[in-house]
Scaffold this motif. Structure first.
Motif, short mmCIF file in Angstrom:
data_model
loop_
_atom_site.label_atom_id
_atom_site.label_comp_id
_atom_site.label_asym_id
_atom_site.label_seq_id
_atom_site.Cartn_x
_atom_site.Cartn_y
_atom_site.Cartn_z
N CYS A 1 0.87 4.18 -2.77
CA CYS A 1 0.56 5.58 -2.42
C CYS A 1 1.71 6.49 -2.86
N LEU B 1 0.75 9.44 -5.25
CA LEU B 1 0.94 10.81 -4.75
C LEU B 1 2.05 11.50 -5.54
N ILE C 1 0.85 -1.21 0.00
CA ILE C 1 0.00 0.00 0.00
C ILE C 1 0.88 1.24 0.00
N LEU C 2 1.93 1.20 0.82
CA LEU C 2 2.83 2.37 0.92
C LEU C 2 3.44 2.68 -0.46
N LEU D 1 7.91 12.12 -5.51
CA LEU D 1 7.19 12.58 -4.29
C LEU D 1 8.16 13.22 -3.30
#
Lengths: 341, 75, 170, 530
Positions: A18, A22, A14-15, A157
């Motif tokens: 993201c 992002l 998930i990290l 990011l």
């Protein structure tokens, strides 16, 4: 214990997801500052270009590919970006040769004045558009200023996360795409800001009037690259000359000597401003620093004639219907854009 | 022993030093109190407690403190 | 009796020393920015000196408003270069999101001097006497380099014809 | 290489890999090499100082051990021929000699620290004084301060004094002592570990346990959250406020005090969380440096909860030895005769407190503001100690008050503000200006324009204030749940899904909201100039 491992693996996945999402959301989309989106546009129009331009703002604001096709049937693309440094031009050119082999490559020599990495924002504008390849990594390593780190190119990011508080609609709209900002690499400037005569024309003093060593090395590498790929390297200097962006005579002599030793064509358009018909009261959008669309069209008209007379370019119109259709759309879009604004 | 208890209760009247344990561990006595106690012991019992002996075991209860003083007296 | 005098003298001197150091402690500006002596080169106008890297407000405070300001934007809007033209010098100011700082100074007459008092028309010997032997001397000009800044004197038949302060990180 | 650089993260990942790959017996070697590699990044020339400290302490400890062994051998050899007094006299004589060795080592090491750290300050002060009389100032020596010199010097000297007192076993292997001196996480800003607590863990580490490792990682991420999301974000506004202090008087001074209290808490405890987290991930337990400091009711309690290892170091190695030295006790006895029992008894407490706090101040930084900071703290503690009878009488009149929630809250807020005011001396770095600024809080009208939106042109937008606000709430809840003995991670351990999702959210918020990279100027720990 199993539940713990699943939880760990799930959270890592998930990290990562993201971070990627992002990253796409917060990276600058350059809708308001088009210079940052130029390089990325090339890949949809790659292939069957006879002429490739490389260089900095003096190249993507001085030549109009739509007109080169319209008037002379020459298919061309401009791979330029703001303050595109010599090594960046070289790596971008090398990447271009993987997509196609143009008959000739035009390089605007003004950016040879830079021998050291200059500015992080410019680096990002040029390099972020490039597709990931060993060439991109070399270009990044050659261009990084000391405040930058390579990981921030791999994970955008890390660099652009602070934009989370200033997102706008375009950030969501262009999350996975990039805006159409140019006409085959030409950035249209329709504004007219005449150059005021009172600007004194004497240049600033320099410490060293020789072009930097490193810049000339990359000019060499570009020349060898063109030789390997059997395409002719043509050096040009746009007709603009202002106290802020002055083309010093010493530099000019150095380039002329270089062109002579390697028997390259070098066109310095500054002295030929009148012949080209450029009038700095109507043909510039920023007081004489760069050409606007009218100036660019005049220069393209003039340069097209040189290409056909001296460099054996003949019209490719009517040979390949596919090519004609593509170019007609581009020319039409160019003139709509020109009228539209 | 009473003299010691009187010294201690002068600092903390609210604590019954006969029975309470863990004076240091519970944070009842802090570094300022310890300095006052040692100075008082020095002037009352004429026994100097060196810095090495300032450890929780010796100061955790009045009884432990008394044993320390007696031990130092005959040394 | 003697002992008491001795102890009172001792306390007195202790007190004086304490007051002195406290006094020193209070007004001294400890963080060491005692003026910008660390800048190697500078230019002196009406008695005050400024140099490359100073903010434009310092320039305007000392030299007042310029006669004319020419502007040059940069493509991909990474800041603007402004040329402040004064009667006796022209100064380039780089304006970007980090603020606006002086980037280049060139003197045009002998009313303004360098911070070591050299003006246009001075002899080459004056220059070498003030600044020592230069980093480069190629006959037409001599240059002194100190970190990020360089001071360049144009020389014609042993007379200073131009004085320029340039950033070396070109 | 600061904690918040990409290089450090890469260094950590590499270290964990190599550390757990090496067999248990040689893990301390990996740690030692890692420490020196890390230290090399801060500049090779610094190595001379840390090696000088290591070698000098090793020699001193071995010499003292040799003396002690000879003393025991001598006494046991002729036990019968010596009576108690002769033995005591001989031991005392031997102890004096060992004491001399200790003092030489102490003077040598503290000498290095003093010359490097305080020579500029000393010359500055002397110039100041001579300047008063018109003398020309001497040239200021600009000496580069080696990384963490104050911390490793104090840690090592603590070891030497413990060895002298027989509290610590003397380490015969110089490399293992070098590891203790340069144990890299706590090298930069502490905690100052005690040899007897740290050394056994370094030399024979426990086998790898995933629970402890992940506890360590969680704490590291938590440290980064406090440091990058909160502390470095506030730094932007503080630089603005301190950039031109004269134009930010009145209400802005109050804002600065609040900002700096939050900023230094997040920055320092964040840095220590990272340090302790790294050590924990390596299976090493370091002493806690903070125990919910802002919940303390009195200044005395505050200094038992803030920077605990420093406080305890000063207490054990300066405050107590000084208070209980023979000369101090005689002084107290003489004073009691002449000035009366009450004052006389207080002499040791007063003198050693002032000296200890003076040294604490000067240790924090070479500047008058640090010394005055130390002495102010000392004054508050001593005055409140003097007033305890008054407090006691006051509380006996209102017995219920002591348990009343509002009163306790008032006490915490009062201590928080008092500590904040004194601490702001660090910001203004100039005693005179600090007092002037404190004064302006009550006079200048800075309050008006600060409240009318002045807060928003300090470089922080509403979004930033929101992030800081939420960050503080998160910090408060975590510290409330975990209490003094940090049990939050144990509670989370039983619910892996919740723990994993919280940790992912925390990591993401660090990456997304952290004030790092080129968007913000380089962030560094305030305590890094030690």
């Amino acid at each position: 214990m199993k539940k713990r491992i699943i939880a760990l693996v799930a959270s890592i996945l998930i990290l990562t997801l993201c971070i990627i999402l992002l990253g796409q959301l917060t990276r600058p989309k350059y809708t308001d500052n088009a210079e940052g989106a130029l390089i990325g546009e090339y890949y949809d129009n790659a292939g069957d270009n006879d002429l490739i331009f490389v260089g900095d703002c003096e190249v993507y604001e001085s030549f109009v590919p739509a007109m080169l096709w319209g008037r002379y049937g020459i298919s061309s693309y401009i791979r330029g970006s703001a303050q595109q440094l010599p090594w960046q031009s070289y790596y971008i050119l090398e990447e271009t040769f993987e997509y196609e082999t143009p008959k000739a490559v035009v390089f605007n020599v003004y950016s040879l004045k830079y021998g050291t990495p200059q500015n992080e924002a410019y680096n990002r504008m040029t390099l972020d558009g490039m597709k990931w390849s060993s060439l991109k990594t070399d270009a990044i390593k050659a261009s990084m200023t000391d405040e930058e780190s390579f990981i921030e190119y791999v994970i955008p990011l890390l660099r652009f996360h602070s934009r989370i508080s200033e997102l706008n609609r375009d950030d969501f709209k262009y999350m996975f795409s990039s805006p159409e900002v140019s006409h085959n690499g030409y950035l249209m400037q329709t504004g007219v800001v005449p150059m005021n005569e009172s600007d004194s024309m004497e240049p600033l003093e320099l410490l060293d009037y020789m072009l930097p060593e490193r810049a000339m090395q990359y000019l060499d590498k570009m020349r060898e690259l063109c030789e390997e790929n059997g395409s002719e390297l043509i050096l040009v200097k746009a007709p603009t000359n202002s106290w802020a962006y002055w083309w010093y005579d010493e530099w000019n002599i150095q380039i002329e000597e270089y062109a002579e030793t390697y028997d390259l064509a070098y066109y310095n358009f500054i002295p030929e401003v009148d012949e080209i018909g450029i009038d700095m009261s109507t043909d510039t959008y920023d007081g004489g620093l760069h050409l606007n669309v009218h100036g660019a069209e005049k220069l393209t008209e003039y340069f097209g004639r040189i290409l056909t007379e001296k460099h054996g370019f003949d019209s490719k119109k009517g040979i390949d219907p596919e090519l004609d259709k593509a170019w007609n759309e581009r020319v039409e879009k160019y003139y709509d854009d020109k009228k539209g604004e | 022993m009473e003299k010691l208890i009187s010294i201690l209760s002068e600092l903390h009247p609210e604590v019954n030093f006969e029975i309470t344990e863990g004076l240091i561990d519970e944070g009842i006595l802090d570094s300022l109190d310890i300095v006052k106690i040692v100075t008082a012991i020095d002037s009352e019992f004429d026994v100097l407690i060196p810095a090495e002996e300032i450890v929780p075991e010796n100061f955790n209860s009045a009884k432990a403190l008394m044993e320390l003083v007696e031990r130092l007296e005959e040394e | 009796m003697k002992k008491r005098i001795f102890s009172s003298l001792l306390t007195l001197s202790l007190a004086v020393l304490l007051i002195l150091t406290a006094l020193v402690g209070c007004d001294k500006n400890e963080n060491g920015t005692n003026g910008d002596t660390d800048k190697a080169f500078g230019v002196t106008v009406n008695g005050k000196s400024f140099s490359l890297g100073d903010s434009v407000s310092v320039l305007v405070d000392i030299a007042g408003e310029p006669q004319s300001i020419a502007e040059a934007g940069s493509c991909g809007d990474q800041g603007t270069l402004k040329k402040y033209t004064y009667s006796s010098m022209s100064v380039l100011v780089l304006e970007n999101d980090k603020g606006s700082t002086i980037d280049y100074i060139s003197l045009s007459n002998d009313l303004v001097t360098t911070d070591k008092g050299i003006r246009i028309g001075a002899s080459k010997a004056d220059v070498t006497e003030a600044y020592g032997d230069p980093n480069t001397d190629n006959g037409t000009n001599i240059q002194y380099i100190s970190g990020e800044f360089a001071l360049k004197f144009g020389i014609e038949n042993d007379k200073v014809t131009s004085i320029t302060l340039i950033r070396t990180t070109e | 290489m600061s904690f918040t650089s990409y290089g450090f993260i890469a260094f950590l990942v590499l270290l964990f890999g190599v550390y757990f790959a090496t067999p248990c017996r040689f893990r301390w070697v990996t740690l030692l090499l890692a420490g020196y590699v890390f230290y090399a990044f801060s500049g090779l020339e610094n190595f001379i100082f840390i090696l000088a400290t290591t070698v000098s302490s090793y020699i001193a400890s071995m010499v003292m051990k040799g003396m002690a062994d000879r003393e025991d051998a001598y006494i046991s050899a002729n036990k019968e021929s010596m009576d108690k007094d002769a033995k005591r006299a001989y031991r005392a004589k031997e102890k004096k000699k060992r004491r001399a060795v200790l003092i030489v080592a102490l003077v040598f090491n503290f000498g290095i620290l003093a010359t490097l750290k305080y020579s500029a300050f000393a010359v500055n002060t002397v110039n100041g004084i001579s300047g008063l009389f018109g003398a020309t100032p001497m040239r200021l020596p600009s000496l580069l301060l080696p990384l963490g010199i104050s911390f490793y010097t104090f840690g090592t000297m603590g070891y030497l004094i413990d060895a002298y007192r027989g509290r610590a076993k003397v380490e015969k292997n110089p490399a293992k002592l070098a590891l203790f001196v340069s144990f890299f996480p706590s090298l930069i800003q502490g905690p100052i570990s005690r040899f007897s607590e740290l050394e056994p863990q370094l030399v024979d580490p426990k086998p790898f346990s995933s629970k402890v490792f992940f506890f360590g990682l969680q704490r590291i991420i938590w440290g980064f959250f406090k440091k990058l999301v909160i502390a470095d974000r506030i730094l932007v506004a503080m630089n603005m406020l301190l950039g031109s202090p004269d134009s930010y008087g009145g209400g802005y001074v109050f804002i600065l005090i609040i900002f700096y209290s939050i900023q230094i808490y997040a920055d320092f405890t964040g840095g220590i969380d990272i340090t302790i987290g790294i050590a924990e991930a390596l299976g090493i337990k370091l002493a806690e440096n903070f125990k919910r400091p802002f919940s303390s009711k009195t200044t005395k309690e505050y200094w038992e909860r803030w920077h605990i290892t420093m406080g305890s170091w000063f207490r054990d190695y300066i405050f107590y030895p000084m208070s209980f030295s023979r000369s101090m006790m005689n002084l107290s006895k003489k004073a009691q005769k002449r000035l009366g029992k009450n004052i006389g008894a207080k002499i040791p407490l007063y003198i050693s407190s002032i000296v200890t706090w003076f040294v604490t101040g000067i240790w924090h930084g070479a500047g008058w503001n640090f010394i005055v900071w130390g002495l102010l703290n000392c004054a508050v503690i001593l005055v409140s100690d003097e007033l305890t009878p008054l407090y006691r009488r006051f509380h006996s009149k209102f017995p219920k008050l002591a348990e009343n929630k509002a009163y306790l809250c008032f006490m915490s807020v009062r201590t928080f503000l008092l500590m904040g005011v004194i601490r702001s001396l660090d910001c203004y770095r100039n005693v005179g200006r600090s007092f002037a600024m404190w004064g302006s809080m009550f006079t200048s009208r800075g309050w008006g324009d600060m409240l009318r939106g002045g807060m928003f042109d300090l470089g922080l937008s509403l979004f930033d204030y929101a992030v800081i606000g939420i960050g503080c709430i998160v910090m408060y809840t975590v510290s409330k749940i975990s209490g003094d003995d940090r049990v939050i991670r144990d509670k989370l351990y039983d619910r892996p899904i919740l723990c994993a999702s919280l940790m992912t959210l925390l990591t993401l918020s660090v990456l997304l909201l952290g004030a790092y990279s080129i968007g913000y100027d380089a962030s560094s720990f305030i305590y890094n100039q030690f």
